[in-house]
Write an enzyme that holds these catalytic residues in place. Structure first.
Site, PDB file in Angstrom:
ATOM      1  NE  ARG A 195      -5.597 -24.320  10.990  1.00 46.68           N
ATOM      2  CZ  ARG A 195      -4.417 -23.732  11.155  1.00 46.68           C
ATOM      3  NH1 ARG A 195      -3.332 -24.478  11.382  1.00 46.68           N
ATOM      4  NH2 ARG A 195      -4.307 -22.420  11.111  1.00 46.68           N
TER       5      ARG A 195
ATOM      6  CE  LYS B 265       0.882 -27.074  14.024  1.00 43.54           C
ATOM      7  NZ  LYS B 265      -0.127 -27.645  14.907  1.00 43.54           N
TER       8      LYS B 265
END
Length: 280
Positions: free
Chosen positions: A253, A218
């Site tokens: 994840r 991210k």
């Protein structure tokens, strides 16, 4: 780690379960996550406990696609996975018609970035089918969410939202054991908010539901990498994942399943060793 969801047991010998990402799109923020069955097979072979299939990018700036397009992209992939493996499959969608079609093909879990807000009918369907449901916090949509990243207390606001959405799910008949919560790292959140949520993630909803952390590559991790692109964020991702698991996350994840398996194996070995020392 072991959880009971969708009428089945998902477990491994690690401190957290590993969800492998397969984006059946051409515009996901990390190009290596784009693929189909070949990518899913690779992640399964590397040790993914769950495969997460998505056919609509939710990266900042992306636009939504139609339900028909999602189904068209997903069906061939999920059919091939089901021929190869019984691995639990989650589907990253906000749409009832998409999840209904994927359930018919063997999907087990709904991964809904709207937390059942976009199509409340999904809650009734998931209750009827005894499906697992991942409820995620966000604000707005991918086109505008990064314009709304200010919080007076980000943990409290995210926690309150997830509690309310979980209660809504339970009221609509979803088994409490089938609920997983996700604080939505990177969705209408700046770096400070992301760091705060990682550090306290296990306390969300007072630990009532398993917490999923989707930190992989991210943008908030860019400051901790010598590379500006998503390709250069593997080490920051591994570090953040380990810290989130230590803080109480039950599922990570990830794009890089093999790295997650190896790093969690080390974490588990060190924690087990420390526990043995304390007992002696």
């Amino acid at each position: 780690m072991e959880i009971q969801i969708s009428g089945r047991t998902i477990k491994n010998s690690l401190p957290a379960l590993i969800m492998g990402i397969v984006n059946v799109t051409d515009d996901s923020f990390y190009s290596e996550s784009r693929g189909g069955f070949a990518l899913a097979q690779k992640l399964i072979d590397e040790g993914a406990d769950i495969i997460d299939l998505g056919a609509e990018s939710t990266r900042p700036g992306s636009t939504y696609v139609s339900a028909d397009e999602e189904i068209k992209r997903l069906v061939p992939v999920i059919r091939e996975i089901r021929k190869y493996s019984s691995v639990p499959i989650s589907v990253d969608t906000r749409k009832y018609s998409v999840m209904k079609a994927m359930r018919e093909e063997g999907a087990d879990i709904l991964n809904d970035v709207s937390a059942l807000l976009d199509e409340p009918l999904l809650a009734d369907f998931c209750a009827k089918e005894n499906l697992g449901v991942i409820l995620m916090h966000k604000r707005g949509n991918p086109e505008n969410m990064q314009n709304d990243t200010q919080y007076s207390d980000v943990f409290k606001e995210v926690d309150d939202f997830l509690r309310k959405r979980a209660e809504f799910a339970i009221e609509r008949g979803i088994n409490e054991k089938n609920i997983i919560v996700d604080p939505g790292i990177g969705f209408a959140k700046d770096e400070k908010a992301c760091l705060s949520l990682v550090s306290k993630c296990g306390s969300l909803c007072d630990g009532r539901f398993p917490v999923l952390m989707a930190l992989s590559r991210k943008s908030f991790l860019a400051r901790f990498s010598r590379h500006s692109s998503a390709q250069g964020r593997l080490v920051p991702t591994v570090t953040a994942n380990l810290l989130s698991v230590q803080a109480g996350a039950k599922i990570v994840r990830v794009h890089d399943v093999s790295s997650a398996v190896e790093s969690l194996s080390v974490l588990g070995a060190i924690c087990d060793f420390g526990t043995k020392i304390e007992k002696n």
